[in-house]
Design a protein around this motif. Structure first.
Motif, PDB file in Angstrom:
ATOM      1  N   GLU A 674       0.857  -1.281   0.067  1.00 30.65           N
ATOM      2  CA  GLU A 674      -0.009  -0.027  -0.034  1.00 30.65           C
ATOM      3  C   GLU A 674       0.815   1.275   0.058  1.00 30.65           C
ATOM      4  O   GLU A 674       0.590   2.246  -0.233  1.00 30.65           O
ATOM      5  CB  GLU A 674      -0.857  -0.165   1.212  1.00 30.65           C
ATOM      6  CG  GLU A 674      -2.032  -1.229   1.215  1.00 30.65           C
ATOM      7  CD  GLU A 674      -2.934  -0.980   2.429  1.00 30.65           C
ATOM      8  OE1 GLU A 674      -2.478  -0.605   3.486  1.00 30.65           O
ATOM      9  OE2 GLU A 674      -3.781  -1.911   2.423  1.00 30.65           O
ATOM     10  N   ASN A 676       3.871   1.233  -1.691  1.00 31.24           N
ATOM     11  CA  ASN A 676       4.723   0.931  -2.810  1.00 31.24           C
ATOM     12  C   ASN A 676       6.079   0.697  -2.451  1.00 31.24           C
ATOM     13  O   ASN A 676       7.093   0.871  -3.020  1.00 31.24           O
ATOM     14  CB  ASN A 676       5.032   2.026  -3.859  1.00 31.24           C
ATOM     15  CG  ASN A 676       3.524   2.490  -4.271  1.00 31.24           C
ATOM     16  OD1 ASN A 676       2.541   1.776  -4.297  1.00 31.24           O
ATOM     17  ND2 ASN A 676       3.404   3.296  -5.316  1.00 31.24           N
ATOM     18  N   VAL A 728      -2.423  -0.894  -9.611  1.00 29.25           N
ATOM     19  CA  VAL A 728      -3.687  -1.448  -9.032  1.00 29.25           C
ATOM     20  C   VAL A 728      -4.607  -2.240 -10.393  1.00 29.25           C
ATOM     21  O   VAL A 728      -4.159  -2.050 -11.359  1.00 29.25           O
ATOM     22  CB  VAL A 728      -4.831  -0.516  -8.881  1.00 29.25           C
ATOM     23  CG1 VAL A 728      -6.156  -0.814  -8.603  1.00 29.25           C
ATOM     24  CG2 VAL A 728      -4.142   0.617  -7.919  1.00 29.25           C
ATOM     25  N   VAL A 761      -7.058  -0.223   1.746  1.00 32.93           N
ATOM     26  CA  VAL A 761      -7.195   0.690   0.705  1.00 32.93           C
ATOM     27  C   VAL A 761      -7.949   0.015  -0.564  1.00 32.93           C
ATOM     28  O   VAL A 761      -8.612   0.814  -1.429  1.00 32.93           O
ATOM     29  CB  VAL A 761      -5.855   1.249  -0.210  1.00 32.93           C
ATOM     30  CG1 VAL A 761      -5.055   1.755   0.776  1.00 32.93           C
ATOM     31  CG2 VAL A 761      -5.013   0.068  -0.710  1.00 32.93           C
ATOM     32  N   ALA A 763      -7.666  -2.544  -2.697  1.00 33.69           N
ATOM     33  CA  ALA A 763      -7.199  -2.693  -4.125  1.00 33.69           C
ATOM     34  C   ALA A 763      -6.296  -3.746  -4.177  1.00 33.69           C
ATOM     35  O   ALA A 763      -5.454  -3.732  -3.223  1.00 33.69           O
ATOM     36  CB  ALA A 763      -6.625  -1.595  -4.555  1.00 33.69           C
ATOM     37  N   LEU A 765      -2.980  -5.022  -5.650  1.00 31.64           N
ATOM     38  CA  LEU A 765      -1.862  -4.422  -5.942  1.00 31.64           C
ATOM     39  C   LEU A 765      -0.852  -5.099  -6.445  1.00 31.64           C
ATOM     40  O   LEU A 765      -0.580  -6.347  -5.974  1.00 31.64           O
ATOM     41  CB  LEU A 765      -1.488  -3.813  -4.702  1.00 31.64           C
ATOM     42  CG  LEU A 765      -2.318  -2.571  -3.915  1.00 31.64           C
ATOM     43  CD1 LEU A 765      -1.588  -1.989  -2.723  1.00 31.64           C
ATOM     44  CD2 LEU A 765      -2.463  -1.290  -4.876  1.00 31.64           C
ATOM     45  N   ILE A 797       0.234   3.328 -10.984  1.00 34.65           N
ATOM     46  CA  ILE A 797      -0.021   4.364  -9.943  1.00 34.65           C
ATOM     47  C   ILE A 797       1.435   5.022  -9.772  1.00 34.65           C
ATOM     48  O   ILE A 797       2.462   4.253  -9.387  1.00 34.65           O
ATOM     49  CB  ILE A 797      -0.614   3.914  -8.662  1.00 34.65           C
ATOM     50  CG1 ILE A 797      -0.023   2.666  -8.273  1.00 34.65           C
ATOM     51  CG2 ILE A 797      -2.144   3.746  -8.906  1.00 34.65           C
ATOM     52  CD1 ILE A 797      -0.729   2.288  -6.800  1.00 34.65           C
ATOM     53  N   GLU A 799       1.786   7.244  -7.140  1.00 34.88           N
ATOM     54  CA  GLU A 799       1.815   7.637  -5.746  1.00 34.88           C
ATOM     55  C   GLU A 799       1.361   6.313  -5.059  1.00 34.88           C
ATOM     56  O   GLU A 799       0.380   5.786  -5.433  1.00 34.88           O
ATOM     57  CB  GLU A 799       0.969   8.855  -5.496  1.00 34.88           C
ATOM     58  CG  GLU A 799       1.154  10.184  -5.971  1.00 34.88           C
ATOM     59  CD  GLU A 799       2.503  10.638  -5.220  1.00 34.88           C
ATOM     60  OE1 GLU A 799       2.992  10.227  -4.079  1.00 34.88           O
ATOM     61  OE2 GLU A 799       3.052  11.537  -5.923  1.00 34.88           O
ATOM     62  N   LEU A 801      -1.255   4.305  -2.454  1.00 27.42           N
ATOM     63  CA  LEU A 801      -2.392   4.393  -2.296  1.00 27.42           C
ATOM     64  C   LEU A 801      -2.611   4.801  -0.671  1.00 27.42           C
ATOM     65  O   LEU A 801      -3.660   5.434  -0.439  1.00 27.42           O
ATOM     66  CB  LEU A 801      -3.409   3.086  -2.561  1.00 27.42           C
ATOM     67  CG  LEU A 801      -3.399   2.812  -3.962  1.00 27.42           C
ATOM     68  CD1 LEU A 801      -4.401   1.848  -4.137  1.00 27.42           C
ATOM     69  CD2 LEU A 801      -4.145   3.951  -4.690  1.00 27.42           C
ATOM     70  N   PRO A 804       0.255   9.001   0.945  1.00 27.00           N
ATOM     71  CA  PRO A 804       1.258   9.283  -0.156  1.00 27.00           C
ATOM     72  C   PRO A 804       2.213  10.375   0.353  1.00 27.00           C
ATOM     73  O   PRO A 804       3.281  10.228  -0.076  1.00 27.00           O
ATOM     74  CB  PRO A 804       0.444   9.848  -1.289  1.00 27.00           C
ATOM     75  CG  PRO A 804      -0.727   9.951  -0.859  1.00 27.00           C
ATOM     76  CD  PRO A 804      -1.104   9.288   0.217  1.00 27.00           C
TER      77      PRO A 804
END
Ligand SMILES: Cc1cc2nc3c(=O)[nH]c(=O)nc-3n(C[C@H](O)[C@H](O)[C@H](O)COP(=O)(O)OP(=O)(O)OC[C@H]3O[C@@H](n4cnc5c(N)ncnc54)[C@H](O)[C@@H]3O)c2cc1C
Length: 811
Positions: A674, A676, A728, A761, A763, A765, A797, A799, A801, A804
């Motif tokens: 979440e 990155n 995502v 979040v 999603a 990933l 993405i 940034e 989620l 950021p």
């Protein structure tokens, strides 16, 4: 025989001969291979001679591809035929799960540049009319598969090495290896002593004995392996006549057999579950080219099923049964490279598929010896991937498990049970009683997730979302909304101290060193500027450096530190292993929890982000880092093992009123996605540069020289070729696992390194590497990830989620 050489290669099997050939090719001509008898007398001569490219580790698969591509060159140079039969091979799936596995293997082959094809069973039947298609649901064709003559191939390597200037001395038995003060070895043989700068253990069945000559116990074990050769079969003759070529190889996972054509009959081998190790303690020196007594009863169930699936086999007479031993490491991949703790002692052993892997092993090892770097990502077969915990009995249990499961599906959430629990921390039993499902992290039991009361604490193996999904989700949400605790004893920890410590670390690491009481994140590069480590470093108030890194890589890292350290005693490097264990608390209420456990001021201004301190937590002397891999407000608390129970119990006592949740490694890995954040071994490996991996901000180009700086500057100036990116994914019931191809505009442009669900979040990933030109294409669904045979749209993405701006972890 020479008496002084640059390198002695011990062992004249296919691996030793390949190492010799590659050393010569890499420029070392002053090399000699010593063989106690004749070439091939170990496991090499009775091999079935099959070769293939597929391997669970894509980097090992690449080296297998190299090996198979090498044979034509070898024949040309040596003038010796390898008797190559490039007949292609079929893998046959009997279940939906196996077909999913084949689809994933096929997808991965795309980005490795290998040619595979998924087939219906009628297409497979057309290629291999001996199979009974109703027992299977689909197949995959790998055109690179084939077979060769093991003896011819070994002699081809040997001849090519001799042509290049190498010497081979037969009937020369190495009896002792004595270290010399100049860093080399006295190699004592029955023909005299050779002074060698380097020695390479290619002892195959005797690799353990050659290890013991220098005081090490290599995790290697030989297993008995049987294959049958049939008489001529009319069905094979008819096929060859009709099509003018041989039958393809086939692997029938269900019956655990492999088969291929041999003259006008078939060879049929088994990887039976009821497997038997050979000589679990010592390999007799008088074992030569004899075979072991076959035990057909042991493989009768496999043969029976195989005959059902290939009915012509039932009618075939058996000409020969071969039972021979060959060696494995606990995970089935070779043990290659410099042995940590020894000077100029190299290994190329436990090569279980010498004719698929021998060339790649020889190439990587020779480059390592000649250039100081293997030139490939060889983490999956580095001899340093095992610690002292890989004892003889551990190896025995793991090798048997690996052999028995060779033709079974390995699911991504499957933790193999043999030889476990092996190492445990002081709170292991408490965590288990709380429902912890444990995983093996470098031999240490580590909590993966926690089953709530009334839920079975076990994984249901699957490529899809499984029974842990809701529970890991609850753990992630619990951390993000309150506070969670997890055990992090499995991180690698080191202390580097002494008057030369700062200078050494400054040269090893890309970032500048932290001030006393502070933490810094830093990558570590090799001389070619590729990533070989990623660490958190703290400087204590008294000028020592504490370092945290990947557990799996700790022997690699300690080997690298030691090889770069000055020999004047000005630096001491200590690996703490289980001498330092840790708990991490994370989430917005973690500060409140820490404050309840100490009288130290841990307010945001009293204990700042990236600060390192020593103070009592729960009355226990602790090292505390204000950092958390969750990307949230959080702390790592490190203590001596005798204090861990007390610390844990106090965290639970004070945390329960705050709604404390327990979370495991799976939740931790989802939480970092979440943000990155990359992880070692998946996103960070020696095939990537630091700019490509997005670690620019952890390189201090202004601080002066460090290893890999020139290459890193070039990468900064050119931008490199790849970029680590986050996606995502439009996933429904499965996350990306790693190694899936990334599609863009109808072409495969990259590969996934890891994936998971971002529970807080909402999603799915994934992280991946793509060409840098595509790294900012954020158009919705501009990419597809090929997951379990299906292309799922993915949106890049830029940034993270979660948080950021980093406000939460800093706040
Ligand atoms: C039945 C069977 C079928 C197989 N089928 C296949 C297959 O289809 N495809 C495939 O790729 N692989 C296959 N293999 C595996 C393959 O045989 C091995 O991967 C390969 O032989 C390993 O080679 P090596 O050089 O490491 O070891 P070895 O062949 O064991 O060679 C080690 C050599 O070191 C020498 N040596 C040991 N100690 C000393 C000393 N002190 N001094 C000097 N010399 C010493 C030994 O005499 C020996 O010649 C099979 C194996 C078996 C048993």
């Amino acid at each position: 025989m020479k008496t002084h050489v640059q390198a002695v290669v011990i062992g004249g099997g296919v691996v030793g001969c390949s190492v010799l050939y590659h050393l010569v090719k890499a420029g070392w001509k002053d090399v000699i291979l010593l063989e106690r008898d004749q070439l091939t007398v170990g496991s090499t001569w009775h091999a079935a001679g099959g070769f293939h490219t597929l391997n669970g580790d894509p980097n090992v698969a690449k080296l297998q591809g190299y090996t198979i591509g090498l044979y034509d060159e070898l024949e040309k140079i040596s003038g010796q035929s390898c008797s190559l039969h490039r007949s292609g091979g079929l893998m046959l799936a009997d279940t939906k799960e196996r077909m999913e596995w084949l689809k994933m293997a096929h997808a991965r082959a795309r980005y490795l540049g290998l040619e595979t094809e998924l087939l219906t069973m009628s297409e497979a039947k057309a290629l291999h009319p001996l199979l009974e298609e109703r027992y299977f649901v689909g197949a995959m064709l790998d055109k690179a598969d084939g077979n060769l003559d093991p003896s011819g191939t070994t002699h081809a390597y040997a001849k090519a090495a001799r042509i290049g200037g190498a010497e081979i001395s037969l009937k020369t038995m190495v009896q002792e290896l004595n270290p010399r003060s100049d860093g080399g070895w006295d190699v004592v043989t029955n023909q005299g002593t050779i002074h060698a700068e380097h020695v390479v253990n290619c002892g195959g069945l005797w690799a353990r004995e050659i290890g013991r000559m220098v005081g090490i116990e290599l995790p290697v074990l030989a297993m008995e392996h049987m294959y049958l050769v049939t008489d001529e079969m009319p069905e094979v003759v008819a096929f060859n006549k009709q099509y003018g070529h041989e039958l393809p190889h086939a692997i029938d996972f269900k019956s655990e057999i492999y088969l291929r054509q041999e003259r006008s009959g078939m060879v049929l081998g088994t990887y039976e579950r009821d497997c038997v190790p050979w000589q679990p303690r010592d390999t007799p020196w008088d074992f030569g080219s004899e075979l072991l007594i076959p035990d057909l009863d042991r493989i009768a169930p496999n043969l029976e099923l195989g005959q059902k699936h290939f009915p012509a086999l039932e009618r075939a007479g058996i000409k020969t049964v071969i039972n021979g031993p060959f060696t494995f490491s606990p995970d089935g991949n070779p043990l290659v490279g410099p042995v940590p703790g020894l000077r100029n002692y190299w290994c190329a052993c436990a090569v279980m598929a010498g004719f698929s892997q021998g060339g790649g092993v020889g190439l990587a090892l020779s480059q390592w010896m000649v250039n100081g770097d293997p030139g490939f990502d060889v983490w999956g077969m580095d001899v340093a991937r095992y610690g002292d915990w890989a004892t003889r009995s551990y190896t025995n249990a793991k090798v048997r498990e690996n052999y028995a499961k060779r033709f079974s599906i390995r699911f991504p959430n499957e933790e193999l049970p043999a030889a476990r629990p092996h190492q445990t921390t002081p709170i292991y039993d408490i965590l288990r009683s709380r429902g912890a499902v444990m995983g093996d992290s470098w031999g240490l039991e580590t909590p993966l997730w926690f089953a709530p009361e009334g839920t079975e604490a076990a994984d249901i193996f699957s490529f899809h979302r499984s029974n842990d999904f809701p529970h890991v989700g609850a753990e992630c949400r619990g951390v993000r909304s309150g506070v969670g605790v997890t055990e992090i004893a499995n991180f690698a920890k080191y202390t580097v101290a002494g008057p030369g410590a700062a200078a050494l670390l400054d040269r090893l690491m890309t970032n500048s060193l932290p001030a006393p009481g502070r933490l810094k994140l830093t990558p570590m590069l090799n001389y070619g500027g590729k990533l070989i480590g990623d660490f958190t470093i703290a400087q204590t108030k008294d000028g020592r450096f504490l370092i945290w890194g990947s557990s799996q890589a700790q022997k690699h890292h300690i080997r690298w530190f030691a090889s770069e350290a000055p020999s004047d005693g000005s630096v001491t490097i200590t690996r703490h292993d289980m001498g330092l264990v840790g708990l991490s608390i994370a989430g917005p209420k973690s500060r409140e929890l820490l404050q309840a456990l100490t009288d130290e001021d841990v307010s945001n201004s009293g204990f700042k982000f990236m600060e390192h301190r020593t103070f009592d937590v729960a009355n226990v002397p602790a090292l505390v880092n204000r950092i958390s891999y969750t990307g949230d407000l959080g702390y790592e608390i490190w203590v001596a093992p005798e204090y861990e129970r007390r610390l844990y119990q106090e965290i639970v006592a004070k945390g329960t009123p705050l709604g404390l949740v327990h979370f495991g490694m799976r939740a931790l890995l989802c939480l970092r996605l979440e943000k990155n954040f990359p992880t070692w071994y998946r996103e960070l490996r020696p095939i990537y540069g630091p700019i490509e991996a997005g670690l620019d901000r952890f390189i201090d180009f202004a601080k002066g020289d460090f290893i890999g700086r020139d290459a890193a500057i070039r990468e900064r100036d050119t931008g490199g070729t790849l970029r680590r990116v986050s996606f995502v994914v439009d996933a429904t019931d499965a996350e990306a696992l790693g190694d899936e191809p990334v599609w863009h505009d109808g072409k495969v442009v990259g590969w996934v390194t890891s994936g998971g669900y971002g529970h807080s979040v909402g999603a799915s990933l994934a992280q991946a590497y793509v060409p840098k030109e595509l790294a900012e294409d954020t158009a919705p669904g501009a990419f597809d990830l090929e997951m379990i045979g299906e292309r799922r749209p993915a949106t890049l993405i830029l940034e993270p989620l979660f948080d950021p701006t980093g406000r939460k972890m800093r706040g």
